[in-house]
Write an enzyme that holds these catalytic residues in place. Structure first.
Site, PDB file in Angstrom:
ATOM      1  N   ARG A 159     -61.239 -62.761 -42.543  1.00 52.39           N
ATOM      2  CA  ARG A 159     -62.638 -62.880 -42.100  1.00 52.39           C
ATOM      3  C   ARG A 159     -63.617 -62.830 -43.281  1.00 52.39           C
ATOM      4  O   ARG A 159     -64.497 -61.973 -43.374  1.00 52.39           O
ATOM      5  CB  ARG A 159     -62.981 -61.794 -41.075  1.00 52.39           C
ATOM      6  CG  ARG A 159     -62.018 -61.648 -39.915  1.00 52.39           C
ATOM      7  CD  ARG A 159     -61.879 -62.867 -39.027  1.00 52.39           C
ATOM      8  NE  ARG A 159     -63.023 -63.142 -38.203  1.00 52.39           N
ATOM      9  CZ  ARG A 159     -63.242 -62.600 -37.007  1.00 52.39           C
ATOM     10  NH1 ARG A 159     -62.419 -61.710 -36.540  1.00 52.39           N
ATOM     11  NH2 ARG A 159     -64.314 -62.914 -36.304  1.00 52.39           N
ATOM     12  N   ARG A 191     -63.028 -54.467 -25.797  1.00 52.60           N
ATOM     13  CA  ARG A 191     -64.097 -55.056 -26.635  1.00 52.60           C
ATOM     14  C   ARG A 191     -64.667 -56.313 -25.980  1.00 52.60           C
ATOM     15  O   ARG A 191     -65.815 -56.679 -26.236  1.00 52.60           O
ATOM     16  CB  ARG A 191     -63.538 -55.436 -28.018  1.00 52.60           C
ATOM     17  CG  ARG A 191     -63.307 -54.290 -28.961  1.00 52.60           C
ATOM     18  CD  ARG A 191     -62.916 -54.807 -30.321  1.00 52.60           C
ATOM     19  NE  ARG A 191     -63.732 -55.957 -30.666  1.00 52.60           N
ATOM     20  CZ  ARG A 191     -63.246 -57.065 -31.237  1.00 52.60           C
ATOM     21  NH1 ARG A 191     -61.965 -57.166 -31.525  1.00 52.60           N
ATOM     22  NH2 ARG A 191     -64.034 -58.073 -31.530  1.00 52.60           N
ATOM     23  N   CYS A 247     -59.974 -58.165 -40.189  1.00 52.68           N
ATOM     24  CA  CYS A 247     -59.655 -57.522 -38.907  1.00 52.68           C
ATOM     25  C   CYS A 247     -58.246 -57.978 -38.518  1.00 52.68           C
ATOM     26  O   CYS A 247     -57.536 -58.578 -39.308  1.00 52.68           O
ATOM     27  CB  CYS A 247     -60.673 -57.894 -37.848  1.00 52.68           C
ATOM     28  SG  CYS A 247     -60.502 -59.596 -37.347  1.00 52.68           S
ATOM     29  N   ASP A 285     -59.999 -68.753 -29.440  1.00 52.39           N
ATOM     30  CA  ASP A 285     -59.996 -67.514 -28.646  1.00 52.39           C
ATOM     31  C   ASP A 285     -59.157 -67.649 -27.393  1.00 52.39           C
ATOM     32  O   ASP A 285     -58.838 -66.636 -26.757  1.00 52.39           O
ATOM     33  CB  ASP A 285     -61.429 -67.114 -28.255  1.00 52.39           C
ATOM     34  CG  ASP A 285     -62.231 -66.691 -29.456  1.00 52.39           C
ATOM     35  OD1 ASP A 285     -63.452 -66.552 -29.342  1.00 52.39           O
ATOM     36  OD2 ASP A 285     -61.627 -66.523 -30.539  1.00 52.39           O
ATOM     37  N   LYS A 327     -69.861 -62.242 -24.343  1.00 51.14           N
ATOM     38  CA  LYS A 327     -69.913 -61.291 -25.471  1.00 51.14           C
ATOM     39  C   LYS A 327     -70.464 -62.011 -26.698  1.00 51.14           C
ATOM     40  O   LYS A 327     -71.343 -61.486 -27.383  1.00 51.14           O
ATOM     41  CB  LYS A 327     -68.507 -60.785 -25.784  1.00 51.14           C
ATOM     42  CG  LYS A 327     -68.376 -60.088 -27.128  1.00 51.14           C
ATOM     43  CD  LYS A 327     -66.993 -59.544 -27.411  1.00 51.14           C
ATOM     44  CE  LYS A 327     -66.042 -60.558 -27.927  1.00 51.14           C
ATOM     45  NZ  LYS A 327     -66.174 -60.840 -29.367  1.00 51.14           N
ATOM     46  N   ASN A 328     -69.989 -63.228 -26.957  1.00 43.32           N
ATOM     47  CA  ASN A 328     -70.334 -63.910 -28.214  1.00 43.32           C
ATOM     48  C   ASN A 328     -71.702 -64.567 -28.202  1.00 43.32           C
ATOM     49  O   ASN A 328     -72.127 -65.117 -29.210  1.00 43.32           O
ATOM     50  CB  ASN A 328     -69.234 -64.905 -28.585  1.00 43.32           C
ATOM     51  CG  ASN A 328     -67.947 -64.182 -28.936  1.00 43.32           C
ATOM     52  OD1 ASN A 328     -67.934 -62.951 -29.071  1.00 43.32           O
ATOM     53  ND2 ASN A 328     -66.859 -64.916 -29.044  1.00 43.32           N
TER      54      ASN A 328
HETATM   55  C1  EPZ Z   1     -66.841 -66.162 -33.890  1.00 47.86           C
HETATM   56  O1  EPZ Z   1     -66.340 -65.436 -35.006  1.00 47.86           O
HETATM   57  C2  EPZ Z   1     -66.384 -65.405 -32.661  1.00 47.86           C
HETATM   58  N1  EPZ Z   1     -66.934 -64.054 -32.691  1.00 47.86           N
HETATM   59  C3  EPZ Z   1     -64.859 -65.345 -32.639  1.00 47.86           C
HETATM   60  O2  EPZ Z   1     -64.486 -64.714 -31.423  1.00 47.86           O
HETATM   61  C4  EPZ Z   1     -64.302 -66.759 -32.642  1.00 47.86           C
HETATM   62  O3  EPZ Z   1     -62.892 -66.705 -32.704  1.00 47.86           O
HETATM   63  C5  EPZ Z   1     -64.851 -67.522 -33.861  1.00 47.86           C
HETATM   64  O4  EPZ Z   1     -66.289 -67.490 -33.849  1.00 47.86           O
HETATM   65  C6  EPZ Z   1     -64.403 -68.972 -33.881  1.00 47.86           C
HETATM   66  O5  EPZ Z   1     -64.834 -69.595 -32.710  1.00 47.86           O
HETATM   67  C7  EPZ Z   1     -68.214 -63.853 -32.293  1.00 47.86           C
HETATM   68  O6  EPZ Z   1     -68.921 -64.783 -31.945  1.00 47.86           O
HETATM   69  C8  EPZ Z   1     -68.695 -62.440 -32.281  1.00 47.86           C
HETATM   70  P1  EPZ Z   1     -66.243 -68.261 -37.813  1.00 47.86           P
HETATM   71  P2  EPZ Z   1     -66.841 -65.814 -36.501  1.00 47.86           P
HETATM   72  O7  EPZ Z   1     -67.219 -67.798 -38.830  1.00 47.86           O
HETATM   73  O8  EPZ Z   1     -68.269 -66.181 -36.476  1.00 47.86           O
HETATM   74  C9  EPZ Z   1     -63.725 -68.761 -41.785  1.00 47.86           C
HETATM   75  C10 EPZ Z   1     -63.401 -63.196 -30.058  1.00 47.86           C
HETATM   76  O9  EPZ Z   1     -62.204 -63.141 -29.754  1.00 47.86           O
HETATM   77  N2  EPZ Z   1     -64.923 -68.263 -42.479  1.00 47.86           N
HETATM   78  O10 EPZ Z   1     -66.531 -69.507 -37.029  1.00 47.86           O
HETATM   79  O11 EPZ Z   1     -66.411 -64.724 -37.404  1.00 47.86           O
HETATM   80  C11 EPZ Z   1     -63.051 -67.652 -40.981  1.00 47.86           C
HETATM   81  O12 EPZ Z   1     -62.196 -66.887 -41.809  1.00 47.86           O
HETATM   82  C12 EPZ Z   1     -63.793 -63.466 -31.480  1.00 47.86           C
HETATM   83  O13 EPZ Z   1     -64.364 -63.107 -29.242  1.00 47.86           O
HETATM   84  C13 EPZ Z   1     -64.958 -68.306 -43.877  1.00 47.86           C
HETATM   85  O14 EPZ Z   1     -64.007 -68.739 -44.521  1.00 47.86           O
HETATM   86  O15 EPZ Z   1     -65.954 -67.101 -36.771  1.00 47.86           O
HETATM   87  C14 EPZ Z   1     -62.285 -68.428 -39.953  1.00 47.86           C
HETATM   88  O16 EPZ Z   1     -61.096 -68.908 -40.541  1.00 47.86           O
HETATM   89  C15 EPZ Z   1     -62.614 -63.463 -32.419  1.00 47.86           C
HETATM   90  N3  EPZ Z   1     -66.059 -67.846 -44.514  1.00 47.86           N
HETATM   91  C16 EPZ Z   1     -63.195 -69.623 -39.665  1.00 47.86           C
HETATM   92  O17 EPZ Z   1     -64.087 -69.712 -40.781  1.00 47.86           O
HETATM   93  C17 EPZ Z   1     -67.143 -67.357 -43.827  1.00 47.86           C
HETATM   94  O18 EPZ Z   1     -68.138 -66.974 -44.471  1.00 47.86           O
HETATM   95  C18 EPZ Z   1     -64.012 -69.492 -38.391  1.00 47.86           C
HETATM   96  O19 EPZ Z   1     -64.803 -68.361 -38.515  1.00 47.86           O
HETATM   97  C19 EPZ Z   1     -67.098 -67.327 -42.414  1.00 47.86           C
HETATM   98  C20 EPZ Z   1     -65.975 -67.790 -41.764  1.00 47.86           C
END
Ligand code: EPZ
Length: 418
Positions: free
Chosen positions: A121, A398, A116, A306, A22-23
Site C-alpha cells: 500500500r 471493518r 496492510c 474487492d 464504506k468506501n
Molecule cells: C481503495 O483503496 C479501497 N479502499 C480499497 O478497498 C480498494 O481495494 C482499492 O481502492 C482499489 O479499488 C477505500 O476506498 C477506503 P488504490 P486505495 O490507491 O485507495 C497502488 C476494501 O476492501 N498504489 O486504488 O488504497 C496500490 O498499492 C478496500 O474496502 C501505489 O502504488 O487503492 C494498489 O496496488 C481494500 N501508490 C493500487 O495502486 C499509491 O500512492 C490500487 O490502489 C497508491 C496506490
C-alpha cells in the site's frame, strides 16, 4: 476469541437491504474537514473503519455525533493539523485526510500508513500529486511533515495509476485550491463520483470531462450540506454471492444496480438469474453454479479487486475451472489456504489462482486475515457441509455491518459467539 459459527447448506431466501458504502463514507468524512458549517450525512454504515474516521475528525476539533445511520458533523473549528500514529494506524485509508488538511489549514503531520494485509500500500502517487499542487513534504521517522504555505495551487496532474485514494486526495485538496486543477487518469470508481457530488453540494466546482479526466476550479470556502451516501456495491455483490453459493433466491433492496455491473457477467456465467430495476435486485441461483471462467481484477469499470475473494468462494463450489488474475494488489490470496482447509481445490502462482470447483466443502475452523477474504470464508461456511467457525472477526467488521444478522434474516444458521 470471538467467532462466527455457521451450519451450512441452508438455501437462502428472503429480502435484505444493503448498507451505505464504506468506501464512500470514509473520503466524505475527510471532506468534512474542508467545510465550515453543519454537514448531515445519511446512510453511514456502522463499521469500525467509520468509527476510526469519526475519531480522527473529533481529534481534529470537529463536533460529530451519530443518530442512527446519520452523522451530524460541524467542522467550523479545526484545532490541529496533526493526526497521531495511533489514529492513523486504526484505519490505513486515513491518508485521505492529507488533502483536506492541507487545503483547509495549509499543513498536515501524519504518520505513513504503512502496509496492510493485502499489500505494501505505497502512497507515492498521493505524495507526488500533493507536491504537484504546491505542497512541501518531508518524511522523517515514519512521519510526513507537509506544508502548503501559499495554499494549494491548481495545475494539470496525471496519475501514473488510477489510484482511488490519490484521486480522492486531489479532489479534496484542489477543491479549496487557487485556480484550476486538471486531473488525468483519475479513478472512476462510483465512490469518486459520490465524493464529487458531496463536494459540489458544499460549493465546490468539479466537472467530469470523461476518460478519467476531472476538472476542479478551486473556491475560497466550502459550506455544509445534507447528503446521502450511496449503497455499498461490494457488500451488495457479497450478498448476491451468498445466494449464489447456497442455491438460494433473494431480493436485495437499496441496491446499487449500476455500480455492480462489472460483476454481473460472472453471476450470469455461473447460471444465476438476475432481474433488477433502479435500486432493487432479485437473484435466483441454480442448485449448482457453473464456472465463471477467467476473472482479471481491474480498476473500475473492470472487475473489482474487492470482490475477488468472494467470487473465489463461488468458483470453489462451481462445476468446472475458474482462473483468477489479481492485478491490483500483490498479496490478496490470504483466503486461499483457509478455503483449502474446507476442501477447496485452488492452486496459486504469484497473482494467478486456478480454482477447480468441487462438489462440496466441509466445515472447519478458519481465520480471516483481511476484510474481503474474511467475507469469502463466511460464504464458504454457508456453502459447506457441517459447522464452520470463522475467527478474527475484526477484519470483517471493518466493512460488513451486522453480517450475521443480515444472513440470519435470509435463513442462514449463523451466530456470533464471544
Ligand atoms: C481503495 O483503496 C479501497 N479502499 C480499497 O478497498 C480498494 O481495494 C482499492 O481502492 C482499489 O479499488 C477505500 O476506498 C477506503 P488504490 P486505495 O490507491 O485507495 C497502488 C476494501 O476492501 N498504489 O486504488 O488504497 C496500490 O498499492 C478496500 O474496502 C501505489 O502504488 O487503492 C494498489 O496496488 C481494500 N501508490 C493500487 O495502486 C499509491 O500512492 C490500487 O490502489 C497508491 C496506490
Amino acid at each position: 476469541m470471538e467467532k462466527l459459527t455457521i451450519c451450512g447448506k441452508k438455501r437462502l431466501n428472503g429480502t435484505l437491504s444493503v448498507q451505505g458504502s464504506k468506501n464512500s463514507t470514509l473520503p466524505i468524512i475527510a471532506a468534512a474537514v474542508l467545510c465550515e458549517g453543519e454537514i448531515i450525512l445519511h446512510n453511514c454504515p456502522h463499521l469500525t473503519d467509520v468509527g476510526a474516521a469519526v475519531n480522527i475528525l473529533s481529534h481534529l476539533g470537529c463536533k460529530i455525533r451519530r443518530e442512527g445511520d446519520t452523522l451530524i458533523i460541524d467542522s467550523t473549528n479545526i484545532e490541529t493539523s496533526e493526526i497521531s500514529e495511533k489514529l492513523m494506524h486504526e484505519m490505513r485509508s486515513s491518508i485521505v485526510f492529507l488533502g483536506a488538511l492541507l487545503a483547509r489549514t495549509g499543513k498536515a503531520v501524519l504518520s505513513t500508513p504503512g502496509g496492510c494485509e493485502i499489500g505494501l500500500r505505497p502512497i507515492d502517487l498521493h505524495l507526488r500529486a500533493m507536491r504537484d499542487l504546491g505542497t512541501a513534504i518531508s518524511e522523517e521517522g515514519g512521519k510526513l511533515f507537509c506544508t502548503a504555505p501559499d495554499g494549494i495551487r491548481g495545475r494539470e496532474i496525471t496519475l501514473a495509476f488510477p489510484s482511488v485514494g490519490a484521486t480522492e486526495n486531489v479532489l479534496l485538496a484542489a477543491s479549496l485550491g487557487k485556480g484550476r486543477t486538471i486531473l488525468n487518469n483519475a479513478a472512476r470508481e462510483p465512490e469518486i463520483k459520490n465524493l464529487a457530488d458531496f463536494l459540489t453540494l458544499c460549493g465546490a466546482k468539479i466537472y467530469f470531462a470523461g476518460e478519467g479526466k476531472i476538472i476542479i476550479d478551486g473556491v475560497k470556502k466550502l459550506h455544509g450540506c445534507e447528503f446521502r451516501v450511496i449503497s455499498d456495491r461490494i457488500v451488495a455483490a457479497t450478498y448476491m454471492a451468498a445466494a449464489a453459493v447456497t442455491g438460494g433466491e433473494i431480493d436485495i433492496l437499496n441496491f446499487p444496480v449500476n455500480d455492480v455491473t462489472p460483476v454481473l457477467p460472472q453471476f450470469e456465467a455461473c447460471g444465476c438469474k438476475i432481474v433488477s430495476d433502479e435500486n432493487r435486485m432479485h437473484i435466483k441461483a441454480p442448485s449448482r453454479l457453473k464456472s465463471m471462467g477467467t476473472v482479471r481484477t481491474m480498476p473500475y469499470p473492470g472487475f473489482p479487486t474487492d470482490f475477488q475473494a468472494p467470487a473465489m468462494t463461488m468458483a470453489s463450489v462451481a462445476e468446472g475451472t475458474a482462473i483468477f488474475i489479481e492485478t491490483i494488489f500483490e498479496s490478496r490470496y490470504k483466503h486461499v489456504s483457509e478455503l483449502k482447509k474446507m476442501g477447496a481445490n485452488i492452486t496459486t502462482q504469484g497473482t494467478v489462482a486456478v480454482v477447480q470447483g468441487v462438489k462440496r466443502l466441509t466445515g472447519a475452523k478458519v481465520y480471516a486475515e483481511d476484510l474481503r477474504g474474511g467475507a469469502a470464508l463466511v460464504l464458504a461456511g454457508l456453502a459447506a457441509e457441517g459447522k464452520t467457525e470463522v475467527y478474527n472477526l475484526k477484519h470483517i467488521d471493518r466493512g460488513y455491518e451486522k453480517i450475521e444478522e443480515k444472513l440470519s434474516s435470509l435463513g442462514a444458521e449463523i451466530e456470533r459467539e464471544v
